[in-house]
Design a protein around this motif. Structure first.
Motif, PDB file in Angstrom:
ATOM      1  N   PRO A  27     -11.912   5.720 -31.218  1.00 57.53           N
ATOM      2  CA  PRO A  27     -11.428   6.935 -30.542  1.00 57.53           C
ATOM      3  C   PRO A  27     -10.423   7.673 -31.430  1.00 57.53           C
ATOM      4  CG  PRO A  27     -11.349   5.047 -29.060  1.00 57.53           C
ATOM      5  CD  PRO A  27     -11.680   4.515 -30.423  1.00 57.53           C
ATOM      6  N   TYR A  28     -10.392   9.005 -31.312  1.00 58.35           N
ATOM      7  CA  TYR A  28      -9.552   9.836 -32.184  1.00 58.35           C
ATOM      8  C   TYR A  28      -8.239  10.267 -31.534  1.00 58.35           C
ATOM      9  CZ  TYR A  28     -13.938  10.568 -34.794  1.00 58.35           C
ATOM     10  OH  TYR A  28     -15.093  10.409 -35.486  1.00 58.35           O
ATOM     11  N   ASN A  29      -7.930   9.726 -30.346  1.00 56.37           N
ATOM     12  CA  ASN A  29      -6.675  10.068 -29.675  1.00 56.37           C
ATOM     13  C   ASN A  29      -6.659  11.527 -29.217  1.00 56.37           C
ATOM     14  OD1 ASN A  29      -4.139   9.194 -28.722  1.00 56.37           O
ATOM     15  ND2 ASN A  29      -3.096  10.085 -30.468  1.00 56.37           N
ATOM     16  N   VAL A  30      -7.800  11.993 -28.727  1.00 64.31           N
ATOM     17  CA  VAL A  30      -7.889  13.393 -28.297  1.00 64.31           C
ATOM     18  C   VAL A  30      -8.056  13.539 -26.791  1.00 64.31           C
ATOM     19  CG1 VAL A  30      -8.698  14.261 -30.518  1.00 64.31           C
ATOM     20  CG2 VAL A  30     -10.366  13.488 -28.825  1.00 64.31           C
ATOM     21  N   GLY A  31      -7.891  12.447 -26.038  1.00 58.13           N
ATOM     22  CA  GLY A  31      -7.913  12.537 -24.586  1.00 58.13           C
ATOM     23  C   GLY A  31      -9.279  12.452 -23.931  1.00 58.13           C
ATOM     24  N   LYS A  32     -10.246  11.838 -24.614  1.00 57.61           N
ATOM     25  CA  LYS A  32     -11.564  11.636 -23.992  1.00 57.61           C
ATOM     26  C   LYS A  32     -11.425  10.645 -22.838  1.00 57.61           C
ATOM     27  CE  LYS A  32     -14.064  13.935 -27.072  1.00 57.61           C
ATOM     28  NZ  LYS A  32     -15.072  14.916 -26.836  1.00 57.61           N
ATOM     29  N   ASP A  33     -12.442  10.593 -21.975  1.00 58.58           N
ATOM     30  CA  ASP A  33     -12.357   9.734 -20.786  1.00 58.58           C
ATOM     31  C   ASP A  33     -12.312   8.238 -21.112  1.00 58.58           C
ATOM     32  OD1 ASP A  33     -14.988   9.544 -21.605  1.00 58.58           O
ATOM     33  OD2 ASP A  33     -15.848  10.009 -19.657  1.00 58.58           O
ATOM     34  N   TYR A  34     -12.649   7.839 -22.324  1.00 59.76           N
ATOM     35  CA  TYR A  34     -12.635   6.426 -22.707  1.00 59.76           C
ATOM     36  C   TYR A  34     -11.375   6.049 -23.506  1.00 59.76           C
ATOM     37  CZ  TYR A  34     -14.671   8.745 -26.752  1.00 59.76           C
ATOM     38  OH  TYR A  34     -14.913   9.602 -27.789  1.00 59.76           O
ATOM     39  N   GLU A  35     -10.388   6.927 -23.557  1.00 57.72           N
ATOM     40  CA  GLU A  35      -9.170   6.626 -24.321  1.00 57.72           C
ATOM     41  C   GLU A  35      -7.946   7.232 -23.637  1.00 57.72           C
ATOM     42  OE1 GLU A  35      -8.995   8.521 -28.173  1.00 57.72           O
ATOM     43  OE2 GLU A  35      -9.811  10.369 -27.383  1.00 57.72           O
ATOM     44  N   LEU A  40       1.163   9.657 -32.118  1.00 57.02           N
ATOM     45  CA  LEU A  40       0.413   9.218 -33.294  1.00 57.02           C
ATOM     46  C   LEU A  40       0.871   7.827 -33.738  1.00 57.02           C
ATOM     47  CD1 LEU A  40      -1.802   9.955 -35.295  1.00 57.02           C
ATOM     48  CD2 LEU A  40      -0.072  11.094 -36.690  1.00 57.02           C
ATOM     49  N   ASP A  41       2.167   7.558 -33.694  1.00 58.50           N
ATOM     50  CA  ASP A  41       2.672   6.236 -34.080  1.00 58.50           C
ATOM     51  C   ASP A  41       2.143   5.138 -33.154  1.00 58.50           C
ATOM     52  OD1 ASP A  41       4.070   7.155 -36.283  1.00 58.50           O
ATOM     53  OD2 ASP A  41       5.953   7.389 -35.188  1.00 58.50           O
ATOM     54  N   ASP A  42       2.153   5.393 -31.838  1.00 61.88           N
ATOM     55  CA  ASP A  42       1.634   4.407 -30.878  1.00 61.88           C
ATOM     56  C   ASP A  42       0.135   4.204 -31.059  1.00 61.88           C
ATOM     57  OD1 ASP A  42       4.157   4.055 -29.841  1.00 61.88           O
ATOM     58  OD2 ASP A  42       3.797   5.259 -28.036  1.00 61.88           O
ATOM     59  N   TYR A  43      -0.583   5.287 -31.305  1.00 56.21           N
ATOM     60  CA  TYR A  43      -2.031   5.231 -31.534  1.00 56.21           C
ATOM     61  C   TYR A  43      -2.342   4.327 -32.734  1.00 56.21           C
ATOM     62  CZ  TYR A  43      -6.530   7.004 -33.303  1.00 56.21           C
ATOM     63  OH  TYR A  43      -7.803   7.120 -33.809  1.00 56.21           O
ATOM     64  N   LEU A  44      -1.657   4.564 -33.839  1.00 57.34           N
ATOM     65  CA  LEU A  44      -1.908   3.771 -35.045  1.00 57.34           C
ATOM     66  C   LEU A  44      -1.476   2.320 -34.856  1.00 57.34           C
ATOM     67  CD1 LEU A  44      -0.785   6.437 -37.655  1.00 57.34           C
ATOM     68  CD2 LEU A  44      -3.135   5.665 -37.242  1.00 57.34           C
ATOM     69  N   SER A  45      -0.346   2.098 -34.192  1.00 57.92           N
ATOM     70  CA  SER A  45       0.131   0.732 -33.940  1.00 57.92           C
ATOM     71  C   SER A  45      -0.868  -0.061 -33.106  1.00 57.92           C
ATOM     72  CB  SER A  45       1.481   0.758 -33.227  1.00 57.92           C
ATOM     73  OG  SER A  45       2.462   1.274 -34.087  1.00 57.92           O
ATOM     74  N   ALA A  46      -1.537   0.617 -32.177  1.00 61.07           N
ATOM     75  CA  ALA A  46      -2.518  -0.060 -31.325  1.00 61.07           C
ATOM     76  C   ALA A  46      -3.706  -0.581 -32.138  1.00 61.07           C
ATOM     77  CB  ALA A  46      -3.000   0.885 -30.225  1.00 61.07           C
ATOM     78  N   PHE A  47      -3.961   0.004 -33.305  1.00 67.58           N
ATOM     79  CA  PHE A  47      -5.084  -0.434 -34.131  1.00 67.58           C
ATOM     80  C   PHE A  47      -4.740  -1.596 -35.051  1.00 67.58           C
ATOM     81  CE2 PHE A  47      -7.113   3.554 -32.941  1.00 67.58           C
ATOM     82  CZ  PHE A  47      -8.399   3.104 -32.717  1.00 67.58           C
ATOM     83  N   TRP A  66     -15.273   3.034 -41.773  1.00 71.88           N
ATOM     84  CA  TRP A  66     -14.373   3.483 -40.707  1.00 71.88           C
ATOM     85  C   TRP A  66     -14.489   5.001 -40.611  1.00 71.88           C
ATOM     86  CZ3 TRP A  66     -11.490   0.512 -37.476  1.00 71.88           C
ATOM     87  CH2 TRP A  66     -10.444   1.107 -36.781  1.00 71.88           C
ATOM     88  N   GLN A  67     -15.184   5.491 -39.601  1.00 73.23           N
ATOM     89  CA  GLN A  67     -15.432   6.926 -39.438  1.00 73.23           C
ATOM     90  C   GLN A  67     -14.407   7.528 -38.488  1.00 73.23           C
ATOM     91  OE1 GLN A  67     -19.226   7.934 -37.712  1.00 73.23           O
ATOM     92  NE2 GLN A  67     -18.466   9.935 -37.131  1.00 73.23           N
ATOM     93  N   VAL A  68     -13.653   8.499 -38.981  1.00 71.99           N
ATOM     94  CA  VAL A  68     -12.659   9.168 -38.145  1.00 71.99           C
ATOM     95  C   VAL A  68     -12.665  10.668 -38.409  1.00 71.99           C
ATOM     96  CG1 VAL A  68     -11.081   7.226 -37.827  1.00 71.99           C
ATOM     97  CG2 VAL A  68     -10.829   8.681 -39.825  1.00 71.99           C
ATOM     98  N   GLY A  69     -12.130  11.380 -37.453  1.00 71.11           N
ATOM     99  CA  GLY A  69     -11.987  12.828 -37.575  1.00 71.11           C
ATOM    100  C   GLY A  69     -10.525  13.198 -37.635  1.00 71.11           C
ATOM    101  N   ASN A  70     -10.192  14.270 -36.949  1.00 65.19           N
ATOM    102  CA  ASN A  70      -8.827  14.773 -36.934  1.00 65.19           C
ATOM    103  C   ASN A  70      -8.235  14.675 -35.539  1.00 65.19           C
ATOM    104  OD1 ASN A  70      -8.851  15.653 -39.677  1.00 65.19           O
ATOM    105  ND2 ASN A  70     -10.061  17.412 -39.042  1.00 65.19           N
ATOM    106  N   ILE A  82      -6.192   9.686 -43.506  1.00 67.82           N
ATOM    107  CA  ILE A  82      -4.993   9.560 -44.335  1.00 67.82           C
ATOM    108  C   ILE A  82      -3.998   8.602 -43.689  1.00 67.82           C
ATOM    109  CG2 ILE A  82      -2.990  10.843 -45.191  1.00 67.82           C
ATOM    110  CD1 ILE A  82      -4.931  13.214 -45.624  1.00 67.82           C
ATOM    111  N   TYR A  83      -3.933   8.618 -42.364  1.00 67.50           N
ATOM    112  CA  TYR A  83      -3.014   7.732 -41.651  1.00 67.50           C
ATOM    113  C   TYR A  83      -3.524   6.292 -41.591  1.00 67.50           C
ATOM    114  CZ  TYR A  83      -0.450  11.880 -40.324  1.00 67.50           C
ATOM    115  OH  TYR A  83       0.287  13.037 -40.354  1.00 67.50           O
ATOM    116  N   PHE A  84      -4.858   6.122 -41.555  1.00 70.00           N
ATOM    117  CA  PHE A  84      -5.413   4.768 -41.492  1.00 70.00           C
ATOM    118  C   PHE A  84      -5.407   4.066 -42.854  1.00 70.00           C
ATOM    119  CE2 PHE A  84      -7.325   5.864 -37.330  1.00 70.00           C
ATOM    120  CZ  PHE A  84      -6.931   4.726 -36.643  1.00 70.00           C
ATOM    121  N   TYR A  85      -5.491   4.810 -43.934  1.00 66.47           N
ATOM    122  CA  TYR A  85      -5.565   4.199 -45.260  1.00 66.47           C
ATOM    123  C   TYR A  85      -4.478   3.148 -45.486  1.00 66.47           C
ATOM    124  CZ  TYR A  85      -5.224   3.525 -50.258  1.00 66.47           C
ATOM    125  OH  TYR A  85      -5.126   2.949 -51.501  1.00 66.47           O
TER     126      TYR A  85
END
Length: 190
Positions: A27-35, A40-47, A66-70, A82-85
């Protein structure tokens, strides 16, 4: 293999060193129904535990795509690759390619150029990994080139899910092995 559920629960069920290739589009942290949308810090820490789990189930000679968007917040674009690297790098993964996947669909934007691409980070766990360039190479002026043009034409009418499956198939043949296990995860809940 298709597994549905919490990614951490699923990873806990898998034996160490089970997969040659893991392809995922988290998930890209954009508020879809499955996330859940988070900072951003909490999102990355969760991974972080997810990435540790992926490393554990990946064979020493294995790869992760690892496929991600923006992620967009307050009209600013945050390129997630860039944040996951650094998270992958801190675990000892080695970046082999940063692949830009361009597509023709997506949301329109009036505030910037529309994002019609996503990034695939190809990491290997070690310096011993599979890369089958000849299996995906397209030589000009050959029958394969004509086949690829026909596939591109057919692909323009395919659904995003079908295009993703096609892309995963090409990645599997390039950085994985059909003889061994490939784990593909998409929209796994956290």
């Amino acid at each position: 293999m298709i597994l549905n559920g919490s990614i951490l629960d699923i990873l806990a069920q898998i034996e160490d060193s089970s997969f040659d290739c893991i392809i995922t589009s988290p998930p890209y942290n954009v508020g879809k129904d499955y996330e859940k949308t988070r900072s951003l810090d909490d999102y990355l820490s969760a991974f972080e535990p997810v990435l540790k789990g992926l490393k554990r189930v990946l064979k020493e000679s294995g790869s992760v795509a690892w496929q991600v968007g923006n992620f967009i917040k307050d009209k600013e674009v945050y390129p997630l690759d860039i944040y996951f690297y650094p998270l992958f790098k801190d675990l000892g993964f080695r970046l082999r390619n940063r692949i830009i996947w361009k597509f023709g669909h997506g949301l329109h934007s009036k505030l910037r150029f529309s994002g019609r691409y996503e990034t695939i980070l190809w990491f290997s766990k070690s310096d011993t990994y599979t890369f089958n360039l000849d299996s995906v190479r397209v030589r000009p002026n050959t029958r394969a080139s004509a086949t690829l043009r026909a596939q591109k034409k057919d692909n323009s009418r395919a659904t995003p899910r079908a295009r993703t499956r096609q892309m995963c198939g090409r990645l599997c043949s390039e950085i994985g092995s059909a003889r061994f296990g490939t784990l593909s995860m998409s929209r796994a809940t956290m």
